[in-house]
Motif scaffolding. Sequence first.
Motif, PDB file in Angstrom:
ATOM      1  N   GLN A  67      -2.901  13.760   0.355  1.00 34.97           N
ATOM      2  CA  GLN A  67      -3.842  13.105   1.232  1.00 34.97           C
ATOM      3  C   GLN A  67      -3.184  12.669   2.527  1.00 34.97           C
ATOM      4  O   GLN A  67      -1.971  11.938   2.136  1.00 34.97           O
ATOM      5  N   LEU A 106      -3.414   9.704   5.749  1.00 29.37           N
ATOM      6  CA  LEU A 106      -4.160   8.828   6.343  1.00 29.37           C
ATOM      7  C   LEU A 106      -3.367   8.435   7.857  1.00 29.37           C
ATOM      8  O   LEU A 106      -2.093   8.547   7.576  1.00 29.37           O
ATOM      9  N   ALA A 107      -4.074   8.566   8.777  1.00 29.06           N
ATOM     10  CA  ALA A 107      -3.186   7.826   9.969  1.00 29.06           C
ATOM     11  C   ALA A 107      -3.290   6.317   9.957  1.00 29.06           C
ATOM     12  O   ALA A 107      -4.282   5.693   9.573  1.00 29.06           O
ATOM     13  N   LYS A 108      -2.266   5.699  10.309  1.00 21.98           N
ATOM     14  CA  LYS A 108      -2.363   4.274  10.556  1.00 21.98           C
ATOM     15  C   LYS A 108      -2.070   3.922  12.010  1.00 21.98           C
ATOM     16  O   LYS A 108      -1.362   4.315  12.638  1.00 21.98           O
ATOM     17  N   HIS A 109      -2.985   3.105  12.091  1.00 22.30           N
ATOM     18  CA  HIS A 109      -3.210   2.788  13.718  1.00 22.30           C
ATOM     19  C   HIS A 109      -2.611   1.542  13.892  1.00 22.30           C
ATOM     20  O   HIS A 109      -2.519   0.495  13.020  1.00 22.30           O
ATOM     21  N   ASP A 110      -1.989   1.564  15.089  1.00 25.62           N
ATOM     22  CA  ASP A 110      -0.900   0.164  15.258  1.00 25.62           C
ATOM     23  C   ASP A 110      -2.144  -0.877  16.089  1.00 25.62           C
ATOM     24  O   ASP A 110      -3.324  -0.436  16.237  1.00 25.62           O
ATOM     25  N   GLU A 111      -1.630  -2.004  16.280  1.00 24.55           N
ATOM     26  CA  GLU A 111      -2.711  -3.032  16.678  1.00 24.55           C
ATOM     27  C   GLU A 111      -2.787  -3.140  18.317  1.00 24.55           C
ATOM     28  O   GLU A 111      -3.153  -3.863  18.804  1.00 24.55           O
ATOM     29  N   ASN A 112      -2.177  -1.934  18.880  1.00 29.06           N
ATOM     30  CA  ASN A 112      -2.548  -1.948  20.423  1.00 29.06           C
ATOM     31  C   ASN A 112      -3.507  -1.077  20.932  1.00 29.06           C
ATOM     32  O   ASN A 112      -3.696   0.083  20.576  1.00 29.06           O
ATOM     33  N   ARG A 115      -0.787  12.129  14.903  1.00 24.87           N
ATOM     34  CA  ARG A 115      -0.050  12.872  15.749  1.00 24.87           C
ATOM     35  C   ARG A 115       1.233  12.380  15.797  1.00 24.87           C
ATOM     36  O   ARG A 115       1.792  11.277  15.171  1.00 24.87           O
ATOM     37  N   PRO A 154      -6.457  13.433  10.015  1.00 21.44           N
ATOM     38  CA  PRO A 154      -7.430  12.494  10.592  1.00 21.44           C
ATOM     39  C   PRO A 154      -7.246  12.743  12.340  1.00 21.44           C
ATOM     40  O   PRO A 154      -6.362  13.028  12.660  1.00 21.44           O
ATOM     41  N   ASP A 155      -8.097  12.322  13.116  1.00 22.36           N
ATOM     42  CA  ASP A 155      -8.104  12.401  14.355  1.00 22.36           C
ATOM     43  C   ASP A 155      -6.708  11.493  15.084  1.00 22.36           C
ATOM     44  O   ASP A 155      -6.146  12.255  16.050  1.00 22.36           O
ATOM     45  N   LEU A 156      -6.634  10.580  14.382  1.00 26.41           N
ATOM     46  CA  LEU A 156      -5.148   9.877  14.949  1.00 26.41           C
ATOM     47  C   LEU A 156      -3.875  10.275  14.523  1.00 26.41           C
ATOM     48  O   LEU A 156      -2.873  10.011  14.965  1.00 26.41           O
ATOM     49  N   PHE A 168       0.868  -1.093   0.202  1.00 31.32           N
ATOM     50  CA  PHE A 168       0.068  -0.193  -0.037  1.00 31.32           C
ATOM     51  C   PHE A 168       0.823   1.336   0.047  1.00 31.32           C
ATOM     52  O   PHE A 168       0.541   2.490  -0.454  1.00 31.32           O
ATOM     53  N   PHE A 169       2.048   1.280   0.714  1.00 30.10           N
ATOM     54  CA  PHE A 169       2.953   2.416   0.541  1.00 30.10           C
ATOM     55  C   PHE A 169       4.571   1.995   0.343  1.00 30.10           C
ATOM     56  O   PHE A 169       4.782   0.867   0.674  1.00 30.10           O
ATOM     57  N   GLN A 200       3.017   8.543  15.612  1.00 31.38           N
ATOM     58  CA  GLN A 200       2.086   7.522  15.306  1.00 31.38           C
ATOM     59  C   GLN A 200       2.313   7.330  13.674  1.00 31.38           C
ATOM     60  O   GLN A 200       3.193   8.234  13.122  1.00 31.38           O
TER      61      GLN A 200
END
Lengths: 254, 147, 75
Positions: free
Chosen positions: B120, B122-128, B99, B95-97, B36-37, B102
């Motif tokens: 554009q 996008l925030a990538k959230h981790d699995e925690n 920061r 996006p909210d996440l 994806f990146f 992150q």
Amino acid sequence: MWQWLYKLSSPKWFYTISGQLMPWLVALTTFLLGIGLIWGLAFTPPDYQMGENYRIAYIHVPAASIAMGCYYMMAIMAAAFLIWRIKMADMVAKACAPVGMTFTALALFTGSVWGIPTWGTWWIWDARLTSTLIMMFLFIGVMALRSAYDSETAGGKACAVLSLVGVVNVPIIKYSVEWWNTLHQGASSLSLSNTAANPPEIWVPAIFVGFGLFGFYLIAIILRTRNEILIRERKADWVGEVLGAALAINKGKA
Amino acid sequence: MAAPRKQRMAIVGFIVAGSAIAIGLVLFALNEGINFFYTPTEVAQGAVPDGQNFRIGGMVKTGSLRTGELEGTLVEFLATDCAQDIPVSFTGVLPDLFREGQGVVADGYIDSNGIFQASQILAKHDENYMSAESVAAMEASGASCDP
Amino acid sequence: MGSFDSFSDFLSMGGYAAYVWSAYAFFVLVLVFNILQPVLSRKKYLKQQLRREQVQQERVQAQQNRKEMTNGSAT
């Protein structure tokens, strides 16, 4: 174990056993889902970054894994039908498609809704999301293929082949987040300690919802399979009796 | 076991193995394209042709974020994978996440000054998943650079 | 209530109400669909069978009536 499976492959046995099992299954499912949902929605602490939005994960994660499990089940039933010509297996496989489709749709919808504030988008074409969408199309394709056939057996065989061809997609969904860079995060490693990431206070309710939703999945499959038995085996004496009893109740109501 | 049954078992095995091999080969051939990146290290190694639109993914380097006063104004930060940094510039709503520290994925191109101009973010959230209390406990034990 | 101070706090989900509740609404929709659809199709099937049975009974009755009529005219 084999004997039990062998007995289950008889429509009459399946119908009787599932009928006896149903009240227990419904009670257990209601109990697990009720506790898990209330706990996950109202009692677990908010996530340090996503706040309350992460509560969507309590339904998203089990819905996705059950949808994948449902595809495996459909493929195993397809193989059993092709190899051993077990009619029961085809009936269960037929029940799997719509149930799996709705669970996949649920996983996609909840993921999208979660993604809007978290990622900043509701959809992207990364490996995890794309392969999950493919699974939904496979479920829809199997349903469409079956409806295109007049013959029960021919349709069942065609669906079985399509189900088996598509089964490779399921491990791809599972490992997509490890094999490629994706926007979707990897699987969480659950911790037993309260001072680390993914502590039990967050994942224990998810276990309840997970088993509860699995129970619901079984109920949904059993309901559809029982209908299918009544339709396909309507010429059997025992189905005549079951129908007669059900019709007598219906007549009483009318 | 009866012979026709064995034969049907072989056919089922052939269907599953055949489609697995076929799809495996396709995925192997597409391997780079499915990502994806690109990571900042891959970009530094020249994995991306000049002037092309692509996505980079990394972490917002702690202390590198500079934002405008108003929401939707210019944002600049360094995207890092702990080995390489890439300066990113973006105008728009985050996006909210999003920061510091992150995961982030940005879509855009590298301009002549070597700055990634993102269209554009996008925030990538981790699995925690963590509550505020466990984060405090984790931070006491020290954070690490691990995208 | 649990991790929320009040019921309205619970409903507002820390500003994520639209996301959380629409996800849970879809969840409920999936549950309802997966129960209601098989239950309704079972009812429909039973009704069909009932009608089939009635038609069959009427046919038998009609045949009997005809037989009685022809018998009656013969005597």
